[in-house]
Structure formats: C-alpha cells, structure tokens
Scaffold this active site. Structure first.
Site, PDB file in Angstrom:
ATOM      1  N   HIS A 236      -4.307  -8.685   3.542  1.00 55.52           N
ATOM      2  CA  HIS A 236      -5.752  -8.571   3.728  1.00 55.52           C
ATOM      3  C   HIS A 236      -6.170  -9.253   5.024  1.00 55.52           C
ATOM      4  O   HIS A 236      -5.580 -10.264   5.432  1.00 55.52           O
ATOM      5  CB  HIS A 236      -6.505  -9.224   2.569  1.00 55.52           C
ATOM      6  CG  HIS A 236      -6.472  -8.428   1.309  1.00 55.52           C
ATOM      7  ND1 HIS A 236      -6.724  -8.971   0.065  1.00 55.52           N
ATOM      8  CD2 HIS A 236      -6.215  -7.116   1.086  1.00 55.52           C
ATOM      9  CE1 HIS A 236      -6.620  -8.035  -0.861  1.00 55.52           C
ATOM     10  NE2 HIS A 236      -6.314  -6.896  -0.268  1.00 55.52           N
TER      11      HIS A 236
ATOM     12  N   HIS B 207      -3.002   3.057  -5.902  1.00 50.35           N
ATOM     13  CA  HIS B 207      -3.712   1.874  -5.416  1.00 50.35           C
ATOM     14  C   HIS B 207      -3.990   0.896  -6.552  1.00 50.35           C
ATOM     15  O   HIS B 207      -4.028  -0.317  -6.338  1.00 50.35           O
ATOM     16  CB  HIS B 207      -5.016   2.274  -4.729  1.00 50.35           C
ATOM     17  CG  HIS B 207      -5.537   1.202  -3.809  1.00 50.35           C
ATOM     18  ND1 HIS B 207      -4.853   0.803  -2.676  1.00 50.35           N
ATOM     19  CD2 HIS B 207      -6.653   0.423  -3.857  1.00 50.35           C
ATOM     20  CE1 HIS B 207      -5.528  -0.160  -2.066  1.00 50.35           C
ATOM     21  NE2 HIS B 207      -6.622  -0.408  -2.761  1.00 50.35           N
TER      22      HIS B 207
ATOM     23  N   ARG C 213       0.849  -1.184   0.000  1.00 52.48           N
ATOM     24  CA  ARG C 213       0.000   0.000   0.000  1.00 52.48           C
ATOM     25  C   ARG C 213       0.891   1.242   0.000  1.00 52.48           C
ATOM     26  O   ARG C 213       2.035   1.198   0.476  1.00 52.48           O
ATOM     27  CB  ARG C 213      -0.896   0.029   1.247  1.00 52.48           C
ATOM     28  CG  ARG C 213      -1.833  -1.159   1.383  1.00 52.48           C
ATOM     29  CD  ARG C 213      -2.556  -1.102   2.706  1.00 52.48           C
ATOM     30  NE  ARG C 213      -3.544  -2.164   2.865  1.00 52.48           N
ATOM     31  CZ  ARG C 213      -3.293  -3.351   3.398  1.00 52.48           C
ATOM     32  NH1 ARG C 213      -2.060  -3.627   3.836  1.00 52.48           N
ATOM     33  NH2 ARG C 213      -4.241  -4.253   3.509  1.00 52.48           N
TER      34      ARG C 213
ATOM     35  N   ARG D 107      -1.189  -1.437  -6.979  1.00 51.44           N
ATOM     36  CA  ARG D 107      -1.331  -2.568  -6.057  1.00 51.44           C
ATOM     37  C   ARG D 107      -2.293  -3.605  -6.632  1.00 51.44           C
ATOM     38  O   ARG D 107      -2.018  -4.815  -6.585  1.00 51.44           O
ATOM     39  CB  ARG D 107      -1.827  -2.050  -4.710  1.00 51.44           C
ATOM     40  CG  ARG D 107      -2.173  -3.111  -3.668  1.00 51.44           C
ATOM     41  CD  ARG D 107      -2.465  -2.416  -2.339  1.00 51.44           C
ATOM     42  NE  ARG D 107      -3.327  -3.172  -1.455  1.00 51.44           N
ATOM     43  CZ  ARG D 107      -2.915  -4.071  -0.576  1.00 51.44           C
ATOM     44  NH1 ARG D 107      -1.624  -4.365  -0.507  1.00 51.44           N
ATOM     45  NH2 ARG D 107      -3.759  -4.681   0.220  1.00 51.44           N
TER      46      ARG D 107
ATOM     47  N   TYR E  34      -9.662 -10.459  -7.092  1.00 50.10           N
ATOM     48  CA  TYR E  34      -8.705 -10.890  -8.108  1.00 50.10           C
ATOM     49  C   TYR E  34      -9.122 -12.194  -8.773  1.00 50.10           C
ATOM     50  O   TYR E  34      -8.667 -12.499  -9.867  1.00 50.10           O
ATOM     51  CB  TYR E  34      -7.305 -10.962  -7.491  1.00 50.10           C
ATOM     52  CG  TYR E  34      -7.012  -9.660  -6.782  1.00 50.10           C
ATOM     53  CD1 TYR E  34      -6.888  -8.472  -7.515  1.00 50.10           C
ATOM     54  CD2 TYR E  34      -6.966  -9.577  -5.401  1.00 50.10           C
ATOM     55  CE1 TYR E  34      -6.701  -7.260  -6.883  1.00 50.10           C
ATOM     56  CE2 TYR E  34      -6.767  -8.365  -4.759  1.00 50.10           C
ATOM     57  CZ  TYR E  34      -6.645  -7.209  -5.498  1.00 50.10           C
ATOM     58  OH  TYR E  34      -6.477  -6.007  -4.865  1.00 50.10           O
TER      59      TYR E  34
ATOM     60  N   LYS F 110      -1.256  -2.343   7.654  1.00 50.06           N
ATOM     61  CA  LYS F 110      -2.522  -1.701   8.000  1.00 50.06           C
ATOM     62  C   LYS F 110      -3.337  -2.633   8.889  1.00 50.06           C
ATOM     63  O   LYS F 110      -3.439  -3.826   8.628  1.00 50.06           O
ATOM     64  CB  LYS F 110      -3.303  -1.392   6.719  1.00 50.06           C
ATOM     65  CG  LYS F 110      -4.684  -0.796   6.950  1.00 50.06           C
ATOM     66  CD  LYS F 110      -5.405  -0.609   5.622  1.00 50.06           C
ATOM     67  CE  LYS F 110      -6.821  -0.108   5.832  1.00 50.06           C
ATOM     68  NZ  LYS F 110      -7.561   0.035   4.566  1.00 50.06           N
TER      69      LYS F 110
END
Length: 361
Positions: A333, A308, A205, A311, A342, A229
C-alpha cells in the site's frame, strides 16, 4: 516492464494521436510519475468528456482532437453539473460514485495543469479560466465503509485452508457427474490451488500474480520478487514473503508445470495455461485467474468471493498477528490510510496497532 504495462503503453500510444495537442502535452508531463495503465484511464476519461461536449453542442469539433482550449474556458458550472448527472444516469453503463469521482478527478488534474503549470509562448497559462477548480470532490470509500461491505464476504480463519483444499479435492467430487468439468479440474487443480494459496498466504494482487516469472521465485527463503503497483521504476522488483503453506502448494504445481503445461523454454511465466487449440503453455491472463476463483467460490458457498477478496482475506488474517505498518508493507500500500480497512475488519483497534509499533521502535 510488466505484461499489462506493456499492453497499456501500446494502447496509450494508439489513443494519444486522437486527442487534442494539450492532452498529449499533459500526458507527457505525467508520464514519469504515473503508470501507463493509469494514464490510459485518464485518456479514456477525456475521450468520454470530449464526446459529451460535442454531443451537447458545447464544442464545435467534428473529431476529438479539434476540441479547443477556448471551448474548455467557456464551460460553466451548470455544464459540469450536467456532465456529472450524465455519468450517473446514462442508460448504457451507468457509473458508480467511485467511478464518477475518479473521472472528475482526472479532469481536475488536467485542468489544473493547463491553468497552473503549462505556458504558452508568452509565458501565460494555456487555460485562463478553470471551471473544474470549483468542483469539490469528496472521498467516497472510507476504510470503515469498505470494511463494512467486506463483512461476511471474505474467508476467515479455518476457511483459508478449507478453500485451498476444496479447490484441490472438494470441487472434483462436486462435479464428478460432469465429464468436461471433471477432466478440466483434474488437469488444473494443482495450479489453481497453488494460485489461491499464494494469494491467501502473501496478499499479492492478481496483476502481480499474472506478471510473476519463474526467476522471481525464491523457494528457500519463501520469497517472491514482485513488480509492485504504482512503482514506476520498471527495473526494480520488491521482495515479498509468503507463508510455508504456499511453498508446499507451489512445490506440487512446479513438479508438473513443465510436463502438464508443455512449457517451452522461452516461456518465463510462473503460472501457465494451454489455450484452446494450442499445444504449448502460455502465461495465464488476469481474466482467466479471476474467472477461475469465481468458479470455485460459487461451489464453495462463497458466491461473493473474488480474487481481490482473497487478498482482503489474507490481509485481515495477517493484520491479526501484526501491526498496521507491517501489513502496509506486505500488501504494497502507498499509505496506511488504505490499510485501515483491516483495523475495522478485526477486533484490534488502530490505537492498539500504533502502540505496538511504538513498542517495537
């Protein structure tokens, strides 16, 4: 603690005294579980809601901190409906469906705490009636829908390398007639190519890139130690691998980091910029990296490309060669539900990904 977390924690400390006491109590309750950045968004959402209550005459408070629990208890469904309508139709800064959902979720979370968890001195709930419990909040961004929006707006296959090469060489040719742009590109092209390459070869990120320090880099093992994150253990950094292409591009940048960016020894940041009027390099900001990628993307012929989406580009490419579980871990994630995007962006199905996982275990 990351740079952004430090900034947001300070802002949170500045804003909380302006809030009613029960909001401060709720934030203290949530502090061990949520990041300062998330809690700051909560407080901003409450600020917006309380200001609306005052403007509509639903609260007699002259300042935010004087909005009472009794005023929250007396709210009716029609009031909440009106607030939702206000968020979606106000002339200045209308909100997307996703933003409205987030704001209502923040309110639901606080109202739930006040009515189900917090107690007064007699062990009764602080809030006797919770109107927000009646609000149904539907998920707005399903993986399939997000994937559909990304179609044609990310880099695919050969474009990943082509974009890095364009940053390093092609852009300079395109702006050769612009002396200022040409000078800036010549000065920063290795750094810029390195940043794009790192995201396209690791899926980091932009906030994670900004927070990287020199000490986080293990070139020999093609690994970075990243403050992920959602991880509230501020002493732990997650190891994240990157591809060989990123190592090649970062070696080129690192060979000139100290000389070209006049990096003082005290500066630990991996990626530097020299602010206008200053002589020493400082940590690049999130905004600077975002603007940099947009600048190159427009000239490259991908005007919708953002940091983003770099990414997303990596993740789609990575998922083609791996299963959903490995992709989830690489991207950091919280659940595979987010990673499902995806599966919809590629020809691989979710069932194929799960079957591969079964074969490996």
């Amino acid at each position: 603690m990351s740079i952004q977390k430090t900034i947001d924690r300070a802002r949170l400390g500045e804003k909380l005294p302006e809030m009613p006491w029960y909001v401060q109590q709720f934030i203290d309750y949530k502090l061990p579980d949520l990041s300062p950045s998330t809690l700051l968004e909560y407080v901003r959402d409450y600020e917006s809601f309380f200001n609306w209550l005052r403007a509509e005459g639903l609260s007699a408070a002259t300042v935010l901190k004087d909005v009472t629990l009794e005023e929250l208890e007396s709210l009716r469904m029609e009031n909440v409906t009106s607030y939702r309508l206000y968020l979606t139709t106000r002339t200045e800064g209308t909100n997307s469906r996703t933003t409205v959902t987030r704001k209502l979720s923040a309110l639901r979370s606080m109202f739930h705490y006040l009515s189900q968890i917090a107690e007064d001195e007699n062990f009764y709930p602080l809030l006797k009636r919770n109107v927000m419990a009646k609000i149904e909040i539907k998920r707005t961004n399903k993986p399939k829908d997000t994937a559909a929006k990304l179609k044609g707006k990310i880099l695919e296959e050969e474009e990943l390398l082509a974009f890095i090469d364009y940053i390093r060489e092609g852009y300079g040719v395109d702006v050769a007639d612009n002396k200022q742009a040409s000078y800036s590109h010549a000065k920063n092209k290795e750094r810029d190519a390195s940043i794009a390459s790192l995201i396209l070869n690791s899926g980091l990120r932009v906030s994670e890139v900004v927070n990287l320090n020199i000490a986080d880099l293990d070139m020999g093992n093609k690994m970075l130690y990243v403050m992920r994150k959602g991880n509230n253990d501020e002493t732990f950094k997650t190891p994240v691998y990157f591809r060989d292409q990123a190592r090649f591009d970062m070696e080129r940048y690192l060979s000139l980091r100290e000389s070209d960016y006049k990096a003082p020894k005290r500066e630990k940041a991996l990626f530097l910029a020299i602010p206008n009027g200053q002589k020493e390099g400082k940590r690049m900001t999130k905004r600077a990296i975002q603007a940099m990628i947009i600048k190159y993307a427009k000239r490259f012929g991908k005007p919708y490309l953002t940091v983003h989406k770099l990414r997303h580009s990596f993740a789609t490419d990575y998922y083609l060669q791996n299963d959903i579980y490995k992709t989830k871990e690489q991207l950091g994630h919280a659940s595979t539900e987010t990673t499902e995007i995806y599966a919809h962006l590629t020809d691989k199905t979710m069932s194929e990904a799960i079957e591969r996982r079964g074969e490996e275990t």
